[in-house]
Write a protein that holds these residues in place. Structure first.
Motif, PDB file in Angstrom:
ATOM      1  N   TYR A 190       5.404  15.761  30.023  1.00  0.00           N
ATOM      2  CA  TYR A 190       4.735  16.903  29.410  1.00  0.00           C
ATOM      3  C   TYR A 190       5.802  17.851  28.862  1.00  0.00           C
ATOM      4  CZ  TYR A 190       1.230  15.097  32.671  1.00  0.00           C
ATOM      5  OH  TYR A 190       0.385  14.286  33.377  1.00  0.00           O
ATOM      6  N   PRO A 191       5.678  18.346  27.625  1.00  0.00           N
ATOM      7  CA  PRO A 191       4.510  18.244  26.736  1.00  0.00           C
ATOM      8  C   PRO A 191       4.561  17.076  25.741  1.00  0.00           C
ATOM      9  CG  PRO A 191       6.021  19.827  25.819  1.00  0.00           C
ATOM     10  CD  PRO A 191       6.661  19.335  27.095  1.00  0.00           C
ATOM     11  N   ALA A 192       5.587  16.203  25.814  1.00  0.00           N
ATOM     12  CA  ALA A 192       5.749  15.168  24.778  1.00  0.00           C
ATOM     13  C   ALA A 192       4.535  14.259  24.652  1.00  0.00           C
ATOM     14  CB  ALA A 192       6.991  14.330  25.068  1.00  0.00           C
ATOM     15  N   CYS A 193       3.779  14.081  25.747  1.00  0.00           N
ATOM     16  CA  CYS A 193       2.649  13.151  25.727  1.00  0.00           C
ATOM     17  C   CYS A 193       1.411  13.706  25.042  1.00  0.00           C
ATOM     18  CB  CYS A 193       2.304  12.726  27.150  1.00  0.00           C
ATOM     19  SG  CYS A 193       1.670  14.077  28.178  1.00  0.00           S
ATOM     20  N   PHE A 194       1.313  15.027  24.856  1.00  0.00           N
ATOM     21  CA  PHE A 194       0.068  15.629  24.377  1.00  0.00           C
ATOM     22  C   PHE A 194      -0.213  15.290  22.915  1.00  0.00           C
ATOM     23  CE2 PHE A 194       0.835  18.789  27.867  1.00  0.00           C
ATOM     24  CZ  PHE A 194      -0.292  18.452  28.598  1.00  0.00           C
ATOM     25  N   ASN A 195      -1.498  15.254  22.587  1.00  0.00           N
ATOM     26  CA  ASN A 195      -1.924  14.917  21.240  1.00  0.00           C
ATOM     27  C   ASN A 195      -1.494  15.948  20.208  1.00  0.00           C
ATOM     28  OD1 ASN A 195      -3.512  13.156  19.446  1.00  0.00           O
ATOM     29  ND2 ASN A 195      -4.868  14.914  19.260  1.00  0.00           N
ATOM     30  N   SER A 196      -1.302  17.194  20.626  1.00  0.00           N
ATOM     31  CA  SER A 196      -0.892  18.249  19.698  1.00  0.00           C
ATOM     32  C   SER A 196       0.623  18.314  19.525  1.00  0.00           C
ATOM     33  CB  SER A 196      -1.405  19.605  20.185  1.00  0.00           C
ATOM     34  OG  SER A 196      -0.889  19.897  21.468  1.00  0.00           O
ATOM     35  N   VAL A 197       1.349  17.395  20.166  1.00  0.00           N
ATOM     36  CA  VAL A 197       2.810  17.357  20.139  1.00  0.00           C
ATOM     37  C   VAL A 197       3.258  15.983  19.643  1.00  0.00           C
ATOM     38  CG1 VAL A 197       4.905  17.520  21.569  1.00  0.00           C
ATOM     39  CG2 VAL A 197       2.919  18.962  22.077  1.00  0.00           C
ATOM     40  N   LEU A 198       4.393  15.934  18.937  1.00  0.00           N
ATOM     41  CA  LEU A 198       4.996  14.653  18.557  1.00  0.00           C
ATOM     42  C   LEU A 198       6.098  14.329  19.558  1.00  0.00           C
ATOM     43  CD1 LEU A 198       5.255  14.981  14.663  1.00  0.00           C
ATOM     44  CD2 LEU A 198       3.569  13.704  15.998  1.00  0.00           C
ATOM     45  N   GLY A 199       5.915  13.235  20.294  1.00  0.00           N
ATOM     46  CA  GLY A 199       6.888  12.818  21.291  1.00  0.00           C
ATOM     47  C   GLY A 199       7.909  11.865  20.694  1.00  0.00           C
ATOM     48  N   VAL A 200       9.156  11.922  21.206  1.00  0.00           N
ATOM     49  CA  VAL A 200      10.258  11.118  20.665  1.00  0.00           C
ATOM     50  C   VAL A 200      10.905  10.301  21.778  1.00  0.00           C
ATOM     51  CG1 VAL A 200      12.474  11.166  19.458  1.00  0.00           C
ATOM     52  CG2 VAL A 200      10.727  12.873  18.914  1.00  0.00           C
ATOM     53  N   ARG A 201      11.193   9.040  21.461  1.00  0.00           N
ATOM     54  CA  ARG A 201      11.909   8.143  22.381  1.00  0.00           C
ATOM     55  C   ARG A 201      12.981   7.400  21.595  1.00  0.00           C
ATOM     56  NH1 ARG A 201       7.800   5.168  24.899  1.00  0.00           N
ATOM     57  NH2 ARG A 201       8.093   6.279  26.866  1.00  0.00           N
ATOM     58  N   SER A 202      14.148   7.210  22.192  1.00  0.00           N
ATOM     59  CA  SER A 202      15.240   6.490  21.538  1.00  0.00           C
ATOM     60  C   SER A 202      15.032   4.981  21.634  1.00  0.00           C
ATOM     61  CB  SER A 202      16.581   6.844  22.187  1.00  0.00           C
ATOM     62  OG  SER A 202      16.933   8.176  21.940  1.00  0.00           O
ATOM     63  N   LEU A 203      15.405   4.298  20.576  1.00  0.00           N
ATOM     64  CA  LEU A 203      15.454   2.840  20.560  1.00  0.00           C
ATOM     65  C   LEU A 203      16.877   2.384  20.864  1.00  0.00           C
ATOM     66  CD1 LEU A 203      13.448   1.954  17.312  1.00  0.00           C
ATOM     67  CD2 LEU A 203      12.774   1.385  19.645  1.00  0.00           C
ATOM     68  N   PRO A 204      17.039   1.160  21.369  1.00  0.00           N
ATOM     69  CA  PRO A 204      18.391   0.625  21.527  1.00  0.00           C
ATOM     70  C   PRO A 204      19.119   0.589  20.190  1.00  0.00           C
ATOM     71  CG  PRO A 204      16.791  -0.735  22.692  1.00  0.00           C
ATOM     72  CD  PRO A 204      16.005   0.240  21.861  1.00  0.00           C
ATOM     73  N   GLN A 205      20.419   0.789  20.217  1.00  0.00           N
ATOM     74  CA  GLN A 205      21.208   0.849  18.992  1.00  0.00           C
ATOM     75  C   GLN A 205      21.158  -0.451  18.195  1.00  0.00           C
ATOM     76  OE1 GLN A 205      21.416   4.051  18.684  1.00  0.00           O
ATOM     77  NE2 GLN A 205      23.584   4.143  18.182  1.00  0.00           N
ATOM     78  N   GLU A 206      20.927  -1.572  18.895  1.00  0.00           N
ATOM     79  CA  GLU A 206      20.929  -2.857  18.193  1.00  0.00           C
ATOM     80  C   GLU A 206      19.588  -3.196  17.559  1.00  0.00           C
ATOM     81  OE1 GLU A 206      20.049  -3.668  22.588  1.00  0.00           O
ATOM     82  OE2 GLU A 206      21.379  -2.392  21.386  1.00  0.00           O
ATOM     83  N   SER A 207      18.628  -2.268  17.565  1.00  0.00           N
ATOM     84  CA  SER A 207      17.312  -2.528  16.981  1.00  0.00           C
ATOM     85  C   SER A 207      17.410  -2.837  15.494  1.00  0.00           C
ATOM     86  CB  SER A 207      16.393  -1.323  17.183  1.00  0.00           C
ATOM     87  OG  SER A 207      16.193  -1.060  18.542  1.00  0.00           O
ATOM     88  N   ALA A 208      16.538  -3.722  15.030  1.00  0.00           N
ATOM     89  CA  ALA A 208      16.571  -4.149  13.625  1.00  0.00           C
ATOM     90  C   ALA A 208      16.160  -3.022  12.690  1.00  0.00           C
ATOM     91  CB  ALA A 208      15.649  -5.351  13.432  1.00  0.00           C
ATOM     92  N   HIS A 209      15.292  -2.119  13.152  1.00  0.00           N
ATOM     93  CA  HIS A 209      14.834  -1.010  12.324  1.00  0.00           C
ATOM     94  C   HIS A 209      15.298   0.307  12.923  1.00  0.00           C
ATOM     95  CE1 HIS A 209      12.351  -3.719   9.961  1.00  0.00           C
ATOM     96  NE2 HIS A 209      11.866  -4.222  11.083  1.00  0.00           N
ATOM     97  N   THR A 210      15.386   1.340  12.088  1.00  0.00           N
ATOM     98  CA  THR A 210      15.880   2.624  12.563  1.00  0.00           C
ATOM     99  C   THR A 210      14.791   3.469  13.212  1.00  0.00           C
ATOM    100  OG1 THR A 210      15.512   3.581  10.364  1.00  0.00           O
ATOM    101  CG2 THR A 210      17.702   2.705  10.829  1.00  0.00           C
ATOM    102  N   SER A 211      13.555   3.371  12.743  1.00  0.00           N
ATOM    103  CA  SER A 211      12.498   4.227  13.288  1.00  0.00           C
ATOM    104  C   SER A 211      11.142   3.553  13.156  1.00  0.00           C
ATOM    105  CB  SER A 211      12.457   5.577  12.561  1.00  0.00           C
ATOM    106  OG  SER A 211      13.658   6.286  12.719  1.00  0.00           O
TER     107      SER A 211
END
Length: 385
Positions: A143-164
Motif C-alpha cells: 500500500y498504496p502501490a496496489c490501489f486502483n487509484s495509484v499506478l504501481g511500479v515493479r522492476s524487471l530483471p535487466q536481461e528482460s527482452a523488453h524494457t517495459s
C-alpha cells in the motif's frame, strides 16, 4: 508559454549539492513533515540521500519540470508509525498545492495504514494529482502501490527482452513492469564500483515518472492508464503468471506456511464479505476468492483484485503469498466445484444450499441463519481444534 509540471518526491529528502545534470529540472521547494505538521527547510546538505538518487534518476530522463522535495523521514525517528503519519500529511499537501505527479518510492504492508491511505487517496484523486508508487522489494501486497487509484511500479530483471510492460489486471495491483536503463549516468557516477544484484523498485519509480511527463497534464489515473496502454507493450498473461509463480517459489524456500482453506457453499457475496471482515476483526488475515464467470474476485474485506486464472491451487498460492493470508475462503456455485478435498480444511454450507459436495467432506459446518459474527466464531473454533 507551456506550464512547467510540478513533480513531488516523497522520500528522505533531496540534497541540491549532490544532484547530477538536471536537464532544466529545478528543485523549487523543500518541505519536511512530522506527523500532521509541515515546515519549509533547506533539505539535506551533506548526504547522498535515497531521495537525491531518485530525483537525479528522474532529472536524467525528464526535462523542464519543477521538483518538490517532501521529506517524511525525520532525523530523530525511524519509527514506522511516525513515517506513515508523515506520508499521509505529505499526500494531503500535494492535493492542496496543485502537484501534477508524485513519485513515491516507499509503501507499507500494514492493512491498518492501507485503510487510512485509501481515504487520503480519494482526496488526492479528486485533485487530478497522479500518484506513482513502488512495490516493496519482497513483492508482497504493498500500500498504496496496489490501489486502483495509484499506478504501481515493479522492476524487471535487466536481461528482460523488453524494457517495459503494462499489466491491465494484476492480482497485486502493480500495473507497470520496467527494466532500469543500463546506461543510467547518475547511478554510474554515484556508485561507480558497485554491482547491484537487482535494481530496487524504488529506483524504477522515478524513471517511470519521467516517462509519464511526456503525457502532459492533466494527470488523472484513467488517462495515464490509456497513455501507458498505448505506449508500452501489453504484458502477456503467461509472462505475468510466470512472475507470480517465481515470487511464490522464492518464498517457498524460506516459508512453509499453508493457510487453512474453507470452501463456502450457498453464501451470497455480501455474506462472504461480512464473514471475512468479522474474522479479520478477531485478529486474523482472512481473504476470500469468489468465482464469477471466468474470474476470481479476491478480497480481504476492503481491498479487492481480480484474477482470471482457472487453476484453484495456483490462485490459492498467489493469495497466500501476496496477501500474506492466514485463512482463505473459496466460494462455490453451480458452475464451479472442487472435485477433491486435497486443498480443503473445512467446508461451510448455508441452509440455502440444496446440493451436497461431490466428494468426501473433511469437516462440515452448517450455517443456520444466525448472526455472521456468531458463525465466524464457530469457524475459528473448529479450525483451532
Amino acid at each position: 508559454m507551456k506550464r512547467r509540471l510540478r513533480i513531488a518526491f516523497i522520500d528522505d529528502g533531496i540534497c541540491d549539492a549532490f544532484l547530477k545534470s538536471t536537464n532544466g529540472n529545478i528543485v523549487i521547494e523543500h518541505w519536511r513533515f512530522d506527523h500532521m505538521a509541515s515546515f519549509s527547510y533547506k533539505g539535506p546538505t551533506d548526504i547522498l540521500s535515497h531521495g537525491t538518487v531518485c530525483a537525479s534518476i528522474f532529472a536524467e530522463y525528464a526535462t523542464d519540470c519543477d521538483m518538490i522535495d517532501l521529506t517524511v523521514f525525520c532525523e530523530c525517528t525511524s519509527q514506522q508509525e511516525s513515517i506513515l503519519e508523515s506520508v499521509l500529511s505529505a499526500l494531503l499537501w500535494c492535493a492542496s498545492h496543485k502537484v501534477d505527479l508524485i513519485s513515491m518510492s516507499m509503501g507499507t504492508l500494514s492493512d491498518c495504514y492501507g485503510l487510512r491511505l485509501k481515504e487520503v487517496l480519494n482526496i488526492l484523486e479528486s485533485s487530478n494529482t497522479l500518484l506513482l508508487a513502488a512495490c516493496c522489494n519482497n513483492n508482497r501486497l504493498t500500500y498504496p502501490a496496489c490501489f486502483n487509484s495509484v499506478l504501481g511500479v515493479r522492476s524487471l530483471p535487466q536481461e528482460s527482452a523488453h524494457t517495459s510492460f503494462f499489466c491491465a489486471s494484476p492480482i497485486d495491483g502493480i500495473e507497470i513492469y520496467t527494466t532500469f536503463p543500463k546506461n543510467c549516468k547518475c547511478i554510474k557516477e554515484y556508485f561507480p564500483d558497485m554491482i547491484f544484484p537487482f535494481i530496487p523498485n524504488s529506483w524504477s519509480t522515478p524513471y517511470v515518472a519521467a516517462l509519464l511527463t511526456n503525457m502532459g497534464s492533466p494527470f488523472f489515473v484513467e488517462r495515464a492508464r490509456k497513455y501507458l496502454s498505448e505506449h508500452l507493450i501489453s504484458m502477456p498473461k503467461e509472462l505475468q503468471y510466470k512472475f507470480y509463480d517465481k515470487f511464490c517459489n522464492m518464498a517457498d524456500k524460506s516459508e512453509n506456511n499453508i493457510s487453512p482453506i474453507i470452501l463456502a457453499r450457498g453464501f451470497s457475496p455480501p455474506q462472504i464479505n461480512e464473514l471475512i471482515c468479522d474474522i479479520n476483526s478477531d485478529g486474523y488475515i482472512c481473504v476470500s476468492a469468489q468465482k464469477t464467470g471466468n474470474y476470481f474476485e479476491i478480497s480481504n474485506g476492503w481491498y479487492s483484485s481480480v484474477c482470471s486464472e482457472m487453476d484453484v491451487g495456483r490462485v490459492v498460492r498467489w493469495i497466500n503469498f501476496f496477501y500474506s493470508a492466514e485463512l482463505i475462503i473459496l466460494t462455490c456455485n453451480k458452475t464451479y466445484d472442487i472435485n477433491n478435498n486435497d486443498l480443503l480444511d473445512l467446508i461451510i454450507s448455508s441452509n440455502h444450499c440444496s446440493t451436497q459436495p461431490s466428494f468426501d467432506v473433511p469437516t462440515l459446518i452448517q450455517f443456520h441463519g444466525e448472526l455472521i459474527s456468531s458463525f465466524s466464531k464457530r469457524i475459528i473454533s473448529s479450525l483451532s481444534r
